[in-house]
Write an enzyme that holds these catalytic residues in place. Structure first.
Site, PDB file in Angstrom:
ATOM      1  N   GLY A   1      12.184  43.898   2.658  1.00 42.82           N
ATOM      2  CA  GLY A   1      12.801  43.788   3.975  1.00 42.82           C
ATOM      3  C   GLY A   1      12.374  44.825   4.992  1.00 42.82           C
ATOM      4  O   GLY A   1      12.920  44.868   6.100  1.00 42.82           O
ATOM      5  N   THR A   2      11.388  45.649   4.656  1.00 41.72           N
ATOM      6  CA  THR A   2      11.007  46.726   5.577  1.00 41.72           C
ATOM      7  C   THR A   2      10.503  46.185   6.918  1.00 41.72           C
ATOM      8  O   THR A   2      10.862  46.710   7.978  1.00 41.72           O
ATOM      9  CB  THR A   2       9.921  47.632   4.963  1.00 41.72           C
ATOM     10  OG1 THR A   2       8.862  46.804   4.449  1.00 41.72           O
ATOM     11  CG2 THR A   2      10.473  48.476   3.843  1.00 41.72           C
ATOM     12  N   GLY A   3       9.661  45.152   6.901  1.00 36.77           N
ATOM     13  CA  GLY A   3       9.100  44.639   8.143  1.00 36.77           C
ATOM     14  C   GLY A   3      10.157  44.033   9.045  1.00 36.77           C
ATOM     15  O   GLY A   3      10.182  44.294  10.264  1.00 36.77           O
ATOM     16  N   CYS A   4      11.039  43.217   8.470  1.00 38.44           N
ATOM     17  CA  CYS A   4      12.122  42.614   9.248  1.00 38.44           C
ATOM     18  C   CYS A   4      13.019  43.698   9.831  1.00 38.44           C
ATOM     19  O   CYS A   4      13.421  43.647  10.996  1.00 38.44           O
ATOM     20  CB  CYS A   4      12.959  41.700   8.357  1.00 38.44           C
ATOM     21  SG  CYS A   4      12.041  40.418   7.497  1.00 38.44           S
TER      22      CYS A   4
ATOM     23  N   THR B   1      11.619  48.179  -1.629  1.00 40.89           N
ATOM     24  CA  THR B   1      11.277  48.187  -0.205  1.00 40.89           C
ATOM     25  C   THR B   1      11.329  46.791   0.417  1.00 40.89           C
ATOM     26  O   THR B   1      10.753  46.568   1.487  1.00 40.89           O
ATOM     27  CB  THR B   1       9.861  48.764  -0.008  1.00 40.89           C
ATOM     28  OG1 THR B   1       8.926  47.984  -0.786  1.00 40.89           O
ATOM     29  CG2 THR B   1       9.793  50.218  -0.438  1.00 40.89           C
TER      30      THR B   1
ATOM     31  N   LYS C   1       1.175  48.673  11.399  1.00 40.47           N
ATOM     32  CA  LYS C   1       1.878  49.386  10.338  1.00 40.47           C
ATOM     33  C   LYS C   1       0.914  49.719   9.200  1.00 40.47           C
ATOM     34  O   LYS C   1       0.353  48.820   8.580  1.00 40.47           O
ATOM     35  CB  LYS C   1       3.049  48.546   9.830  1.00 40.47           C
ATOM     36  CG  LYS C   1       4.073  48.239  10.919  1.00 40.47           C
ATOM     37  CD  LYS C   1       5.205  47.370  10.427  1.00 40.47           C
ATOM     38  CE  LYS C   1       4.746  45.986  10.055  1.00 40.47           C
ATOM     39  NZ  LYS C   1       5.878  45.061   9.799  1.00 40.47           N
TER      40      LYS C   1
END
Length: 266
Positions: A208-211, A206, A175
């Protein structure tokens, strides 16, 4: 009767509701699968950061996993926060015995820079957890933690992906959201390459984007999409969730997992 695909998240709790188990289950609901959970840790967490972390005992994690998988079954599994080597190794062993695609989000630090993975657990992530992954989804900080490769530009994404593939995941999604310019990610299995680009939204909320991305990929895989299709659909979902991110508390707010529902009501 309608039967929904079942997706299991193995991750920590975010008491503020923006990341972790809470974000995973919201994402799964939004994308039309049945979400289930194995809690690995409890955090005291809000928009300003992580104030405390308490790991669950390994036997509690194993019991939750076996309870769900042995009775209900799973069409995909997503892993998130596994803060100790003991937890990493226990979960990796469980995954190795489960016939379902696995999305590994190798969570290292929170959005606010709080460490969520012990340094002593890094080798277990490399040698035990990553080999179980259908897709691994590290950000650039996690790439550096795991491989020592520091990506400063889009050109470095390929080298980072290659270093991660050496640990055994079938696919890697590196990412590039921390790079300047458009949000560019690289998905590769070492043979195919898929470059995913999206406009960068001017929104600081932003959390929580990875989860959310990893859970969206797992949801797509559970519904029968192949890896490139699942990742492309997840990227689209997360991009709009970021655009709709909202203020919460005094710090960084969450992405909006329910943006599609709200759009349909307007």
């Amino acid at each position: 009767m309608r039967i929904l695909p079942c997706v299991l998240t193995v991750a920590g709790s975010d008491s503020g509701g923006g990341a972790g188990i809470q974000a995973d289950l919201k994402t799964m609901l939004a994308l039309g699968v049945h979400g289930m959970s194995v809690l690995t840790a409890v955090t005291a967490q809000n928009s300003l950061g992580v104030q405390g972390v308490w790991d669950l005992p390994v036997e509690a994690v194993r019991a939750q996993y076996r309870s769900v998988v042995d009775d209900i079954g799973v069409q995909a599994v997503k892993t998130g926060m596994l803060s100790s080597a003991e937890l990493v190794e226990a979960v990796a062993e469980l995954l190795a015995g489960t016939e379902a695609p696995v999305v590994v989000d190798p969570v290292g630090v929170s959005k606010h820079g709080d460490p969520l993975l012990a340094a002593s657990a890094l080798e277990s992530v490399r040698t035990k957890l990553l080999p179980t992954a259908t897709v691994a989804t590290p950000n650039l900080d996690e790439v550096a933690q795991l491989t020592g490769v520091r990506v400063e530009s889009e050109a470095g994404l390929r080298r980072a992906a290659g270093a991660l593939l050496e640990f055994g995941p079938r696919w890697v999604l590196v990412k590039g959201g921390h790079l300047p310019g458009d949000a560019v990610d690289l998905l590769t299995d070492g043979t195919e390459e898929h470059w995913l680009r999206a406009p960068r939204h001017d929104n600081r909320h932003t959390h929580g984007t990875g989860c959310t991305l990893a859970s969206a990929i797992a949801s797509g895989l559970a519904k029968g999409l192949d890896v490139p299709q699942a990742v492309a659909a997840a990227k689209e979902y997360v991009t709009e969730a970021i655009a709709a991110g909202f203020a919460l508390g005094a710090g960084i707010g969450p992405v909006d997992h329910g943006w599609r529902l709200r759009n349909s009501q307007e």
